[in-house]
Write a protein that holds these residues in place. Structure first.
Motif, mmCIF file in Angstrom:
data_model
loop_
_atom_site.group_PDB
_atom_site.id
_atom_site.type_symbol
_atom_site.label_atom_id
_atom_site.label_comp_id
_atom_site.label_asym_id
_atom_site.label_seq_id
_atom_site.Cartn_x
_atom_site.Cartn_y
_atom_site.Cartn_z
ATOM 1 N N ILE A 22 -61.196 43.430 33.646
ATOM 2 C CA ILE A 22 -60.073 43.326 34.780
ATOM 3 C C ILE A 22 -58.954 42.716 33.819
ATOM 4 C CG2 ILE A 22 -59.306 42.040 36.721
ATOM 5 C CD1 ILE A 22 -62.152 41.448 37.522
ATOM 6 N N SER A 23 -58.005 43.769 34.040
ATOM 7 C CA SER A 23 -56.721 43.422 33.397
ATOM 8 C C SER A 23 -55.687 43.536 34.332
ATOM 9 C CB SER A 23 -56.343 44.604 32.179
ATOM 10 O OG SER A 23 -56.397 45.511 33.042
ATOM 11 N N VAL A 24 -54.641 42.629 33.956
ATOM 12 C CA VAL A 24 -53.360 42.624 34.670
ATOM 13 C C VAL A 24 -52.149 43.521 34.026
ATOM 14 C CG1 VAL A 24 -51.633 41.004 35.785
ATOM 15 C CG2 VAL A 24 -53.826 40.237 35.606
ATOM 16 N N ALA A 25 -51.620 44.145 34.359
ATOM 17 C CA ALA A 25 -50.883 45.150 33.659
ATOM 18 C C ALA A 25 -49.220 45.529 34.397
ATOM 19 C CB ALA A 25 -51.220 46.525 33.462
ATOM 20 N N GLY A 26 -48.518 45.803 33.799
ATOM 21 C CA GLY A 26 -47.146 46.228 34.406
ATOM 22 C C GLY A 26 -47.032 47.698 34.254
ATOM 23 N N ASP A 27 -46.122 48.498 35.264
ATOM 24 C CA ASP A 27 -45.826 49.757 35.018
ATOM 25 C C ASP A 27 -45.752 50.247 33.821
ATOM 26 O OD1 ASP A 27 -46.135 50.025 37.693
ATOM 27 O OD2 ASP A 27 -43.876 49.446 38.015
ATOM 28 N N GLU A 28 -46.108 51.197 33.297
ATOM 29 C CA GLU A 28 -45.601 52.044 31.986
ATOM 30 C C GLU A 28 -44.179 52.098 31.736
ATOM 31 O OE1 GLU A 28 -47.369 53.249 28.577
ATOM 32 O OE2 GLU A 28 -48.759 53.406 30.391
ATOM 33 N N LYS A 29 -43.776 51.508 30.648
ATOM 34 C CA LYS A 29 -42.486 51.480 30.046
ATOM 35 C C LYS A 29 -42.382 51.404 28.562
ATOM 36 C CE LYS A 29 -40.494 48.814 34.192
ATOM 37 N NZ LYS A 29 -39.819 47.480 34.627
ATOM 38 N N THR A 30 -41.158 51.753 28.284
ATOM 39 C CA THR A 30 -41.014 51.590 26.824
ATOM 40 C C THR A 30 -40.643 50.044 26.419
ATOM 41 O OG1 THR A 30 -38.430 52.184 27.063
ATOM 42 C CG2 THR A 30 -39.874 54.162 26.763
ATOM 43 N N LEU A 36 -44.584 33.329 28.606
ATOM 44 C CA LEU A 36 -43.700 34.341 28.390
ATOM 45 C C LEU A 36 -44.592 35.434 27.573
ATOM 46 C CD1 LEU A 36 -41.087 35.765 27.258
ATOM 47 C CD2 LEU A 36 -41.103 34.278 25.165
ATOM 48 N N TYR A 37 -45.728 34.700 26.840
ATOM 49 C CA TYR A 37 -46.606 35.630 26.132
ATOM 50 C C TYR A 37 -47.290 36.262 27.295
ATOM 51 C CZ TYR A 37 -50.438 36.726 22.910
ATOM 52 O OH TYR A 37 -51.381 37.385 22.201
ATOM 53 N N ARG A 38 -47.816 35.617 28.373
ATOM 54 C CA ARG A 38 -48.712 36.235 29.423
ATOM 55 C C ARG A 38 -47.660 37.496 29.763
ATOM 56 N NH1 ARG A 38 -49.544 31.110 31.288
ATOM 57 N NH2 ARG A 38 -51.483 30.420 30.838
ATOM 58 N N MET A 39 -46.492 37.261 30.121
ATOM 59 C CA MET A 39 -45.519 38.368 30.547
ATOM 60 C C MET A 39 -45.490 39.698 29.757
ATOM 61 S SD MET A 39 -43.508 39.134 33.128
ATOM 62 C CE MET A 39 -43.051 37.437 33.900
ATOM 63 N N LEU A 40 -45.495 39.483 28.437
ATOM 64 C CA LEU A 40 -45.200 40.305 27.576
ATOM 65 C C LEU A 40 -46.675 41.118 27.302
ATOM 66 C CD1 LEU A 40 -43.351 38.741 24.335
ATOM 67 C CD2 LEU A 40 -42.723 40.321 25.796
ATOM 68 N N LYS A 41 -47.633 40.645 27.168
ATOM 69 C CA LYS A 41 -49.070 41.086 27.400
ATOM 70 C C LYS A 41 -49.126 42.022 28.400
ATOM 71 C CE LYS A 41 -52.125 37.953 26.671
ATOM 72 N NZ LYS A 41 -53.459 37.362 26.269
ATOM 73 N N THR A 42 -48.697 41.317 29.931
ATOM 74 C CA THR A 42 -48.914 42.277 30.990
ATOM 75 C C THR A 42 -47.835 43.369 31.033
ATOM 76 O OG1 THR A 42 -49.375 40.123 32.520
ATOM 77 C CG2 THR A 42 -48.452 42.182 33.477
ATOM 78 N N PRO A 80 -49.108 43.876 39.744
ATOM 79 C CA PRO A 80 -48.398 43.076 40.525
ATOM 80 C C PRO A 80 -47.090 43.716 40.663
ATOM 81 C CG PRO A 80 -49.088 41.931 38.535
ATOM 82 C CD PRO A 80 -49.189 43.331 38.420
ATOM 83 N N ASP A 81 -46.618 43.193 41.993
ATOM 84 C CA ASP A 81 -45.326 43.846 42.514
ATOM 85 C C ASP A 81 -44.403 42.712 42.247
ATOM 86 O OD1 ASP A 81 -42.846 44.266 44.008
ATOM 87 O OD2 ASP A 81 -43.980 45.670 45.264
ATOM 88 N N LYS A 82 -43.609 42.686 41.100
ATOM 89 C CA LYS A 82 -42.543 41.864 40.659
ATOM 90 C C LYS A 82 -41.736 41.392 41.789
ATOM 91 C CE LYS A 82 -41.061 44.187 37.284
ATOM 92 N NZ LYS A 82 -40.012 45.023 36.261
ATOM 93 N N ASP A 83 -41.246 42.275 42.666
ATOM 94 C CA ASP A 83 -40.377 41.834 43.774
ATOM 95 C C ASP A 83 -40.927 40.887 44.567
ATOM 96 O OD1 ASP A 83 -38.189 43.320 42.584
ATOM 97 O OD2 ASP A 83 -38.792 44.810 43.907
#
Length: 1024
Positions: free
Chosen positions: A761-769, A736-742, A195-198
């Motif tokens: 099918i997975s919902v994922a954020g950008d690769e970050k530390t 909050l839990y969904r946000m962390l898993k994503t 997803p595009d957070k903005d």
């Protein structure tokens, strides 16, 4: 009876010819396997609970299951190991347990336990151990265009994975000899939504909205049947997501606006986050483990697979097909060598017969009888459903030297009566009748030794049932052949009277009076020396008893002999929180450095996909390596170099070495630690701290002088959520839990039903530390009274604390403990004493101990009891033959003398007292007394005829001298070929061969010289 048979030689020949033909036919129908088909009394329970820590898994699932399963009947031992997301419970049963019934009972106990386990836990999987589940070999598929130790072209490898599963695997499974093909190393795909957070913030969307719209658009309500006039139709409602375009085009409504997922998400198919991979000779591979049907012949399977593999290599030239851990080669090499040893032993025996009997006719008669006996044995193998394996073939080799004894004794006795002037017919009848009883006693005393071996506890008793069966069958068949067929053959061969000039020369050369007089003169000189040094001879007998006891305790002991192998397995736990890519980089670095020393290298890095994997799963920071070298001598330097390289470069790494998984290893567990020190924490309210465990490990290494295999730890990050701030900022815990898993790319929502392939099918954020996620990620609050929402950074809600804990939690009957594994222990008692002292000094631990030291001690104690039982059985048989309570003791008194010198020979040759060498000692005790039986029987007969005692001793010695020496030499030479072979079967039998050769050589001298002296001591007063 012999008189009746001599008058009907054709009938006897026809009967034995029929027996020979039947045996020859059944030989080619006998199943061939590496070891006997034995049910392994072990059941494994595998627990899976994703996103569950090892500590939580142990306390909430594994421990309740263990407490329930400990009630299973005939349970011998139970052990569990819990790790993050997975646990394994191993149940070991007493041998003889019906594993099918135990399997049912284990499932019933698990069903009973499910009611008080967490509701979302999937039912544990129960696996019954079977030797047939061990792969026959591993087939590694790699791309030819890939470079070793380099990167792999992802798209090409994805195509290889699909090809391996859809073509290669299915083609091999079509072979009737193959039960299944297990696959690992597959690179799977997933559909990822980023997803595009903005845009989501502008549109007021949350992760929950995306998950909800995916679930509602990926359902299949079912179908219905409707009637339309004369026709009837099946109507299906299909709203499943099948392609990436279907996902992109999903519509959703938010605050009166209609939009599609592609408007604010990037959607594409990518490889899943890798948890493991397979490597072969530096290239990434797909590995197929081929498993044989239980009732199929290994040889036929090998031929079928060879044809299939040849076809693959011709049709698919862009793929490299390599085979590793090939058990078919081991089987072929071992069975071929054992058959060759059987043939060589037979040849040596025939040569000895020619040298001692002096002409070619007698060895010819003996050779024919022996050959008929061996082939006839295969009929009984077939009738009793026995296979040709390394144990049964070794039993036949062992029996070979004993089988010829009957033929030699009968032939020699007939020859002696002919020399006294008896006619050929009468010599055959009288000579055979005279030795029927002592030969039967000799055979029964040998068989009596094997009978108690069958009742050994554990798998060892089942294994050596085949050996006992082979020896028993060989001895009984050769006995009846010796008293029925051999005199008839002797009569027919010598009745022809054919003697060419060539045979006359051989007869003069090998059977002239000068040779006989020399042999008799040596014997007379020996017996005279013994009788003139009675005190020294008796002292020799008395000293041998404490000498035997001393060597029994002095010599090193182990369960099974050390088998030289050209293969090595290495398990590495890097003891660092590294990912699979870094794990592979380190393995490639190691492989590249060792490539010149090895013929083959494969690695299982991280999690493997094998369905039949009964062992614990590898984590991302673990790897299992396989090396094959040209010779077994290169394994020790390789092991040393691997250990040195890893400890120098990665001092935290925990490294262990063990043999490859084979049927032999599965049954005998040769890689078991010498001692396992089990440390139980006295304080049950708190988990043991890493610092305390490391301190104990260091103390044990310093005080015991042996460094234990290190305990693996893992670093963890504990995320603490401030519940008060969640309420203050009106933030949903679920969101909050969904946000962390994503954010951490672990949010799998549903499946894409792509016809023959299902993709997650997975919902994922950008690769970050982790730190960047907490600093940069904003979470949406719930609307306030005015309907307004706000965004709060995660760092305001979550605090991070690093911790350290055991990577795996081990437990047994007495609960959870920390295991310290010790290998190469020289003084186990001292190590155990030091470990108890370390625990006592700290005051925080209780101790328990296990390992091969205890199982070996238990096995050897059992063998001592078996030896005593065997001696008792032999005494009863001999007392019945001699009709005396005293004479059997004369025969049995030589056993401690023989055992003492055999133990000394084992020590001098560098062998240990193990199951095989101990069986060799026990068996030879039953064989070597046969010489004394023959001699005492002859002395008794001569005394009954009125001959004086001393003269009877001398005359009996002369009469039985050649048979005694020949039977001893034939037994020794039957074992000699095993000393010069290097296959698994021969390696196992070498300690047995050395023990038998040592016992036979000393025992023959004792039978010839010492036993007559003891006989004289007892009966001298009656003839004074």
């Amino acid at each position: 009876m012999i008189k009746f048979l001599i008058h009907r030689p054709i009938a006897v020949l026809m009967a034995f010819t029929a027996s020979f033909i039947i045996g020859l036919v059944t030989y080619y129908t006998l199943p061939i396997s590496l070891l006997p088909d034995i049910a392994i009394p072990e059941i494994t329970v595998q627990v899976s609970a994703a996103n569950t820590s090892a500590r939580e898994l142990e306390n909430t699932i594994v421990k309740p299951l263990r407490q329930q399963l400990i009630q299973v009947s005939t349970l011998k031992d139970i052990q569990s190991e819990s790790r993050d997301g997975a646990g394994i419970i191993r149940l070991s049963f007493e041998y003889g347990t019906n594993t099918n019934l135990a399997f049912i009972e284990v499932n019933e106990k698990i069903d009973a336990a499910m009611s008080y386990l967490p509701k979302d836990v999937s039912r544990p999987k129960v696996v019954k151990a079977s030797a047939t589940d061990i792969p026959v070999f591993h087939l590694n598929l790699t791309l030819k265009k890939d470079s070793a130790y380099g990167s792999t072209q992802q798209q090409s490898f994805l195509e290889l994975c699909e090809f391996a599963e859809s073509v290669i695997k299915r083609r091999i499974e079509q072979l009737p000899e193959v039960a299944m093909v297990d696959v690992t190393g597959i690179l799977e795909q997933q559909l990822q939504i980023v997803p595009d957070k903005d845009k989501m913030g502008i549109m007021g969307l949350t992760i929950e909205d995306i998950e909800s719209v995916l679930s509602t658009n990926n359902v299949e309500p079912g179908s219905m049947t409707v009637r339309d006039g004369y026709y009837e139709y099946n109507i299906k409602f299909s709203t499943l997501l099948r392609t990436a375009e279907d996902v992109e085009n999903i519509y959703l409504r938010k605050e009166g606006r209609i939009m599609q997922l592609k408007d604010f998400c990037r959607i594409h198919i990518i490889p899943v986050k890798e948890r493991g991979m397979a490597v072969s000779n530096g290239k990434r591979a797909v590995t197929l483990a081929v498993i044989k049907q239980a009732d199929e012949n290994m040889d036929q399977m090998k031929k079928a697979l060879a044809g299939t593999m040849g076809h693959f290599q011709r049709v698919y030239p862009d793929i490299d097909f390599s085979i590793s851990r090939n058990q078919t080669e081991l089987l072929d090499y071992t069975i071929y060598n054992l058959k060759e040893n059987l043939s060589l032993g037979f040849l040596f025996i025939c040569l000895i017969a020619v040298l001692f009997l002096g002409d070619v006719k007698s060895p010819l008669v003996i050779g024919i009888s022996m050959f008929v006996s061996i082939v006839s044995c295969f009929t009984l193998f077939y009738l009793f459903n026995m296979s040709l394996n390394i144990i049964s073939l070794a039993g036949l080799i062992l029996a070979l030297g004993m089988m010829i004894d009957s033929s030699i004794v009968v032939t020699e006795n007939i020859s002696q009566y002919r020399e006294r002037g008896y006619s050929l017919r009468r010599a055959c009848i009288v000579g055979t009748n005279e030795v029927i009883t002592p030969m039967l006693s000799s055979s029964l005393t040998t068989i009596a030794v094997f009978i108690p071996l069958i009742f050994m506890s554990g798998i060892a008793g089942a294994i050596f049932f085949d050996q006992a069966f082979a020896v028993t069958v060989g001895l009984m068949v050769s006995y009846f052949t010796g008293i029925i067929l051999l005199p008839v053959l002797y009569y027919l061969v010598y009745r022809t009277g054919v003697r060419t000039r060539k045979w006359r020369w051989l007869s003069f050369k090998f059977n002239n009076p000068i040779k006989d007089r020399t042999l008799f003169r040596m014997y007379d000189g020996g017996i005279d020396w013994v009788f003139s040094h009675k005190t020294l001879s008796v002292l020799f007998c008395l000293i041998s008893v404490p000498f035997c006891v001393f060597f029994f305790f002095f010599i090193d002991k182990e369960r099974m002999p050390t088998v030289e192998e050209s293969e090595l397995m290495v398990r590495i736990d890097w003891n660092e929180n590294i990912h699979v890519d870094e794990n592979k980089r380190r393995i490639d670095e190691l492989f590249k450095e060792l490539s010149a020393q090895t013929l083959e290298q494969t690695a299982s890095i991280g999690h493997q996909d094998f369905i039949l994997n009964r062992e614990r799963e590898l984590s991302s920071s673990e790897a299992e390596l396989y090396f094959r070298t040209e010779t077994s001598k290169e394994i020790a330097p390789l092991k040393q170099k691997v250990h040195q390289k890893l400890t120098d470069s990665y001092p935290n790494a925990v490294v262990s070495f063990f043999p490859p998984e084979t049927v032999f290893e599965k049954l005998f567990v040769t890689g078991e630690p010498d001692v396992v020190a089990e440390f139980y924490a006295r304080d049950k309210t708190e988990a043991p701290r890493a610092e305390a465990i490391r301190k104990v490990e260091l103390e044990l290494g310093q005080r015991a002088g042996v460094v234990p295999i290190g305990i693996a730890f893992e670093n963890q990050l504990n995320l603490s959520i401030d519940k008060g701030k969640l309420l203050l900022y009106r933030i949903s815990y679920n969101e909050l839990y969904r946000m962390l898993k994503t954010a951490f790319r672990e949010n799998s929502v549903t499946m894409l039903h792509s016809y023959q392939q299902y993709l997650p099918i997975s919902v994922a954020g950008d690769e970050k530390t982790v730190n960047d996620v907490l600093q940069e990620t904003l979470i949406q609050t719930l609307p306030d009274n005015k309907g307004e929402i706000a965004y709060v950074p995660l760092r305001e809600l979550i605090t991070v604390a690093p911790t350290e804990d055991l990577k795996s939690i081990t437990a047994g009957r007495n609960g959870e403990y920390v295991p310290f594994h010790f290998y190469g222990v020289k003084h186990a008692e001292e190590l155990i004493k030091e470990a108890k002292q370390v625990a006592q000094d700290t005051g925080d631990w209780d101790t328990g101990f296990s390992g091969s030291f205890f199982s070996n001690k238990e096995m050897l104690d059992e063998l001592v009891i078996i030896l005593l039982v065997s001696l008792l059985l032999m005494y009863f048989i001999l007392a019945a033959q001699f009709e005396s309570f005293l004479q059997p003791l004369l025969v049995l008194v030589e056993i401690p003398i023989d055992v003492a010198f055999a133990l000394m020979l084992l020590w001098l040759c560098g062998y240990t007292l193990n199951l095989m060498s101990a069986i060799g000692l026990i068996v030879t005790c039953g064989i070597v007394i046969n010489d004394s039986i023959l001699k005492l029987d002859a002395i008794n007969e001569l005394r009954k005829s009125g001959m004086p005692l001393v003269e009877s001793i001398h005359e009996a010695g002369r009469r039985r001298l050649r048979p005694i020496i020949m039977t001893s030499l034939t037994t020794v030479f039957a074992m000699v070929p095993l000393l010069f072979s290097s296959d698994l079967g021969s390696e196992l039998q070498k300690p047995l061969s050395v023990a038998m050769i040592g016992t036979m050589l000393v025992g023959t001298a004792v039978s010839l010289f010492i036993v007559p002296l003891l006989y004289w001591f007892i009966y001298r007063k009656k003839h004074a």
